[in-house]
Design a protein around this motif. Structure first.
Motif, PDB file in Angstrom:
ATOM      1  N   SER A  50     -36.637  -0.443  28.171  1.00 26.90           N
ATOM      2  CA  SER A  50     -36.685  -1.903  28.034  1.00 26.90           C
ATOM      3  C   SER A  50     -37.253  -2.313  26.680  1.00 26.90           C
ATOM      4  O   SER A  50     -36.797  -3.298  26.084  1.00 26.90           O
ATOM      5  CB  SER A  50     -37.518  -2.503  29.158  1.00 26.90           C
ATOM      6  OG  SER A  50     -38.851  -2.016  29.109  1.00 26.90           O
ATOM      7  N   ARG A  51     -38.203  -1.559  26.152  1.00 29.96           N
ATOM      8  CA  ARG A  51     -38.781  -1.898  24.854  1.00 29.96           C
ATOM      9  C   ARG A  51     -37.790  -1.647  23.722  1.00 29.96           C
ATOM     10  O   ARG A  51     -37.684  -2.445  22.780  1.00 29.96           O
ATOM     11  CB  ARG A  51     -40.067  -1.096  24.629  1.00 29.96           C
ATOM     12  CG  ARG A  51     -41.154  -1.395  25.636  1.00 29.96           C
ATOM     13  CD  ARG A  51     -42.407  -0.574  25.380  1.00 29.96           C
ATOM     14  NE  ARG A  51     -43.037  -0.944  24.111  1.00 29.96           N
ATOM     15  CZ  ARG A  51     -44.169  -0.386  23.665  1.00 29.96           C
ATOM     16  NH1 ARG A  51     -44.769   0.539  24.390  1.00 29.96           N
ATOM     17  NH2 ARG A  51     -44.691  -0.762  22.525  1.00 29.96           N
ATOM     18  N   VAL A  52     -37.028  -0.550  23.806  1.00 31.47           N
ATOM     19  CA  VAL A  52     -36.035  -0.255  22.761  1.00 31.47           C
ATOM     20  C   VAL A  52     -34.902  -1.265  22.809  1.00 31.47           C
ATOM     21  O   VAL A  52     -34.486  -1.820  21.779  1.00 31.47           O
ATOM     22  CB  VAL A  52     -35.510   1.182  22.931  1.00 31.47           C
ATOM     23  CG1 VAL A  52     -34.355   1.451  21.970  1.00 31.47           C
ATOM     24  CG2 VAL A  52     -36.626   2.194  22.677  1.00 31.47           C
ATOM     25  N   SER A  53     -34.362  -1.533  24.002  1.00 30.55           N
ATOM     26  CA  SER A  53     -33.268  -2.501  24.108  1.00 30.55           C
ATOM     27  C   SER A  53     -33.737  -3.913  23.782  1.00 30.55           C
ATOM     28  O   SER A  53     -32.977  -4.711  23.224  1.00 30.55           O
ATOM     29  CB  SER A  53     -32.679  -2.452  25.521  1.00 30.55           C
ATOM     30  OG  SER A  53     -33.676  -2.753  26.494  1.00 30.55           O
ATOM     31  N   GLY A  54     -34.994  -4.238  24.104  1.00 31.58           N
ATOM     32  CA  GLY A  54     -35.522  -5.553  23.750  1.00 31.58           C
ATOM     33  C   GLY A  54     -35.646  -5.740  22.251  1.00 31.58           C
ATOM     34  O   GLY A  54     -35.419  -6.838  21.733  1.00 31.58           O
ATOM     35  N   THR A  55     -36.000  -4.671  21.536  1.00 31.75           N
ATOM     36  CA  THR A  55     -36.082  -4.748  20.078  1.00 31.75           C
ATOM     37  C   THR A  55     -34.716  -5.011  19.469  1.00 31.75           C
ATOM     38  O   THR A  55     -34.571  -5.813  18.542  1.00 31.75           O
ATOM     39  CB  THR A  55     -36.675  -3.448  19.522  1.00 31.75           C
ATOM     40  OG1 THR A  55     -37.959  -3.215  20.116  1.00 31.75           O
ATOM     41  CG2 THR A  55     -36.828  -3.514  18.019  1.00 31.75           C
ATOM     42  N   LEU A  56     -33.683  -4.341  19.978  1.00 33.52           N
ATOM     43  CA  LEU A  56     -32.328  -4.573  19.468  1.00 33.52           C
ATOM     44  C   LEU A  56     -31.810  -5.950  19.865  1.00 33.52           C
ATOM     45  O   LEU A  56     -31.113  -6.612  19.083  1.00 33.52           O
ATOM     46  CB  LEU A  56     -31.388  -3.487  19.988  1.00 33.52           C
ATOM     47  CG  LEU A  56     -31.688  -2.064  19.512  1.00 33.52           C
ATOM     48  CD1 LEU A  56     -30.757  -1.068  20.181  1.00 33.52           C
ATOM     49  CD2 LEU A  56     -31.554  -1.961  17.987  1.00 33.52           C
ATOM     50  N   VAL A  70     -29.461  -4.297   8.033  1.00 33.96           N
ATOM     51  CA  VAL A  70     -30.039  -4.825   9.275  1.00 33.96           C
ATOM     52  C   VAL A  70     -30.283  -3.697  10.269  1.00 33.96           C
ATOM     53  O   VAL A  70     -31.315  -3.661  10.960  1.00 33.96           O
ATOM     54  CB  VAL A  70     -29.110  -5.897   9.867  1.00 33.96           C
ATOM     55  CG1 VAL A  70     -29.725  -6.494  11.127  1.00 33.96           C
ATOM     56  CG2 VAL A  70     -28.843  -6.993   8.854  1.00 33.96           C
ATOM     57  N   VAL A  71     -29.349  -2.750  10.358  1.00 34.92           N
ATOM     58  CA  VAL A  71     -29.529  -1.620  11.280  1.00 34.92           C
ATOM     59  C   VAL A  71     -30.702  -0.747  10.832  1.00 34.92           C
ATOM     60  O   VAL A  71     -31.468  -0.246  11.661  1.00 34.92           O
ATOM     61  CB  VAL A  71     -28.231  -0.802  11.371  1.00 34.92           C
ATOM     62  CG1 VAL A  71     -28.439   0.472  12.169  1.00 34.92           C
ATOM     63  CG2 VAL A  71     -27.124  -1.629  12.009  1.00 34.92           C
ATOM     64  N   GLU A  72     -30.872  -0.583   9.518  1.00 33.99           N
ATOM     65  CA  GLU A  72     -31.998   0.216   9.029  1.00 33.99           C
ATOM     66  C   GLU A  72     -33.329  -0.450   9.357  1.00 33.99           C
ATOM     67  O   GLU A  72     -34.304   0.220   9.733  1.00 33.99           O
ATOM     68  CB  GLU A  72     -31.861   0.419   7.516  1.00 33.99           C
ATOM     69  CG  GLU A  72     -33.005   1.165   6.866  1.00 33.99           C
ATOM     70  CD  GLU A  72     -33.157   2.586   7.375  1.00 33.99           C
ATOM     71  OE1 GLU A  72     -34.254   3.163   7.209  1.00 33.99           O
ATOM     72  OE2 GLU A  72     -32.188   3.129   7.933  1.00 33.99           O
ATOM     73  N   GLN A  73     -33.403  -1.764   9.245  1.00 35.96           N
ATOM     74  CA  GLN A  73     -34.627  -2.471   9.625  1.00 35.96           C
ATOM     75  C   GLN A  73     -34.910  -2.324  11.120  1.00 35.96           C
ATOM     76  O   GLN A  73     -36.064  -2.105  11.525  1.00 35.96           O
ATOM     77  CB  GLN A  73     -34.506  -3.945   9.251  1.00 35.96           C
ATOM     78  CG  GLN A  73     -34.478  -4.208   7.754  1.00 35.96           C
ATOM     79  CD  GLN A  73     -34.277  -5.677   7.436  1.00 35.96           C
ATOM     80  OE1 GLN A  73     -34.070  -6.482   8.333  1.00 35.96           O
ATOM     81  NE2 GLN A  73     -34.314  -6.023   6.161  1.00 35.96           N
ATOM     82  N   ALA A  74     -33.860  -2.426  11.944  1.00 37.50           N
ATOM     83  CA  ALA A  74     -34.050  -2.244  13.388  1.00 37.50           C
ATOM     84  C   ALA A  74     -34.463  -0.814  13.712  1.00 37.50           C
ATOM     85  O   ALA A  74     -35.284  -0.585  14.610  1.00 37.50           O
ATOM     86  CB  ALA A  74     -32.758  -2.604  14.122  1.00 37.50           C
ATOM     87  N   ARG A  75     -33.927   0.153  12.986  1.00 40.98           N
ATOM     88  CA  ARG A  75     -34.290   1.559  13.235  1.00 40.98           C
ATOM     89  C   ARG A  75     -35.772   1.787  12.945  1.00 40.98           C
ATOM     90  O   ARG A  75     -36.472   2.448  13.721  1.00 40.98           O
ATOM     91  CB  ARG A  75     -33.431   2.477  12.356  1.00 40.98           C
ATOM     92  CG  ARG A  75     -33.609   3.960  12.652  1.00 40.98           C
ATOM     93  CD  ARG A  75     -33.051   4.811  11.535  1.00 40.98           C
ATOM     94  NE  ARG A  75     -33.839   4.657  10.313  1.00 40.98           N
ATOM     95  CZ  ARG A  75     -34.988   5.300  10.081  1.00 40.98           C
ATOM     96  NH1 ARG A  75     -35.482   6.125  10.991  1.00 40.98           N
ATOM     97  NH2 ARG A  75     -35.633   5.114   8.956  1.00 40.98           N
ATOM     98  N   ARG A  76     -36.270   1.248  11.852  1.00 41.24           N
ATOM     99  CA  ARG A  76     -37.685   1.419  11.526  1.00 41.24           C
ATOM    100  C   ARG A  76     -38.577   0.671  12.511  1.00 41.24           C
ATOM    101  O   ARG A  76     -39.674   1.135  12.840  1.00 41.24           O
ATOM    102  CB  ARG A  76     -37.949   0.932  10.105  1.00 41.24           C
ATOM    103  CG  ARG A  76     -37.250   1.774   9.037  1.00 41.24           C
ATOM    104  CD  ARG A  76     -37.697   1.374   7.660  1.00 41.24           C
ATOM    105  NE  ARG A  76     -37.040   2.169   6.631  1.00 41.24           N
ATOM    106  CZ  ARG A  76     -37.283   2.074   5.330  1.00 41.24           C
ATOM    107  NH1 ARG A  76     -38.191   1.198   4.903  1.00 41.24           N
ATOM    108  NH2 ARG A  76     -36.648   2.830   4.468  1.00 41.24           N
ATOM    109  N   GLN A  77     -38.115  -0.471  12.983  1.00 36.98           N
ATOM    110  CA  GLN A  77     -38.913  -1.211  13.962  1.00 36.98           C
ATOM    111  C   GLN A  77     -38.993  -0.461  15.287  1.00 36.98           C
ATOM    112  O   GLN A  77     -40.035  -0.448  15.942  1.00 36.98           O
ATOM    113  CB  GLN A  77     -38.307  -2.597  14.170  1.00 36.98           C
ATOM    114  CG  GLN A  77     -39.187  -3.532  14.984  1.00 36.98           C
ATOM    115  CD  GLN A  77     -38.652  -4.946  15.015  1.00 36.98           C
ATOM    116  OE1 GLN A  77     -37.658  -5.251  14.363  1.00 36.98           O
ATOM    117  NE2 GLN A  77     -39.305  -5.809  15.780  1.00 36.98           N
ATOM    118  N   ILE A  78     -37.889   0.189  15.701  1.00 37.74           N
ATOM    119  CA  ILE A  78     -37.925   0.996  16.923  1.00 37.74           C
ATOM    120  C   ILE A  78     -38.817   2.211  16.727  1.00 37.74           C
ATOM    121  O   ILE A  78     -39.564   2.608  17.626  1.00 37.74           O
ATOM    122  CB  ILE A  78     -36.496   1.412  17.310  1.00 37.74           C
ATOM    123  CG1 ILE A  78     -35.669   0.193  17.697  1.00 37.74           C
ATOM    124  CG2 ILE A  78     -36.508   2.404  18.470  1.00 37.74           C
ATOM    125  CD1 ILE A  78     -34.220   0.503  17.962  1.00 37.74           C
TER     126      ILE A  78
END
Length: 318
Positions: free
Chosen positions: A93-99, A132-140
């Motif tokens: 839920s935390r990973v999918s919520g971040t995306l 944008v995907v790279e920013q999401a990857r680092r946030q996850i």
């Protein structure tokens, strides 16, 4: 000791005790954070920048009048993220919520266990721009129960997906005829109920007469249905074998095909088997692993002709 000093001492001891209890309860999650701190590079590479399009006067007018903006220099493309996470409740839920917070629509998400007991693997497929995907990857990756997030978008990987398809053995025309018959029966029942309820003045329309009955399954002779069944089953089995699949279940009117292949091959198989009449489809989503590069060592130097043939006497006669 004054009252203020004693209160401050109690407050510090209470905070320390609370942190101790929290650290004890989430020891496995803190281990992932410690691993990332030890193995993280001292200097992160800069994030990819998204160039803003340079609008000219003619391009701006065309965009305003005809709604035809210039194509983005960084188009959206599919990305494959491989996440190694701690096997504990709430991680998905935390990973999918971040995306979801960044506006990503996840195409497929597969979670499976690994050879390590407390480690799970998530394979996420989504579309988006590189920056944008790279920013999401680092946030996850900054989440506590996440050990590492790898981007397999430009890496050589092995991709597989599982398909279960239920296919009709009597052909699409029999299946469509059966659906039409059921729809007609439902309309007649609804019309009878409306008449009994006193609905009139054109509110309830009489259904059209059911005319086509040639392909209804009940009108097929048993021998003809048997021939259709075996001919279609043989064709579906041969088609599935060409894609590396097999038929895992056969009933009187349909069969179930199992196929494990690349997502593109599964899509092609669905298009080819569609004329037989596809009743149900279940796709597991893509899972992937990176290929291990072969260690060939130093490349062999090309030999020259003088090294192979020393002089003219080594040459064959003539």
């Amino acid at each position: 000791m004054s009252l203020a000093v004693r209160s401050l001492t109690r407050l510090r001891s209470g905070v320390t005790g609370a942190h101790t209890v929290k650290r004890f309860n989430s020891n496995s999650s803190i281990a992932a954070m410690a691993y990332k701190v030890l193995h993280r590079n001292t200097k992160q590479p800069p994030l990819p920048t998204i160039d803003t399009p340079n609008w000219s006067t003619s391009a701006a007018i065309s965009s305003i009048l005809y709604e035809t903006p210039i194509k983005s220099p960084t188009p959206r493309k599919p990305h494959v993220l491989n996440c190694l996470v701690q096997n504990e409740p709430g991680v998905l839920s935390r990973v999918s919520g971040t995306l979801a917070a960044r506006g990503f629509n996840i195409d497929s998400l597969v979670v499976c266990s690994t050879e390590v007991k407390d480690l799970s693997r998530m394979t996420i497929v989504l579309h988006g721009q590189d920056g944008v995907v790279e920013q999401a990857r680092r946030q996850i990756e900054d989440l506590v129960p996440v050990w590492a997030v790898l981007d397999y978008s430009n890496a050589p990987i092995v991709r597989r997906e599982l398909l279960l398809a239920k296919v009709s053995l009597l052909g699409p025309e029999y299946f469509e005829e059966l659906l039409t018959h059921h729809g007609q029966a439902y309309a007649e029942t609804a019309n009878s109920f409306a008449n009994s309820a006193g609905i009139s003045n054109g509110e309830s329309k009489a259904p059209q007469a059911y005319q086509v009955r040639d392909y209804h399954p009940n009108n097929i002779a048993p021998s003809e249905a048997l021939r259709h069944k075996h001919q279609h089953l043989d064709a579906i089995t041969k088609l599935a074998a060409q894609f590396g699949g097999k038929v895992v279940d056969v009933s009187d009117r349909n069969c179930i095909v199992e196929l494990c292949a690349k997502p593109e091959r599964i899509t092609s198989f669905i298009h080819l088997v569609q004329p037989f009449g596809v009743l149900e489809i279940a796709r597991s989503g893509m899972t992937a692993l990176s290929r291990t590069p072969l260690d060939t060592g130093s490349p062999a130097e090309a030999k020259k002709a003088d090294d192979v043939v020393d002089n003219a006497t080594d040459l064959p006669p003539g």
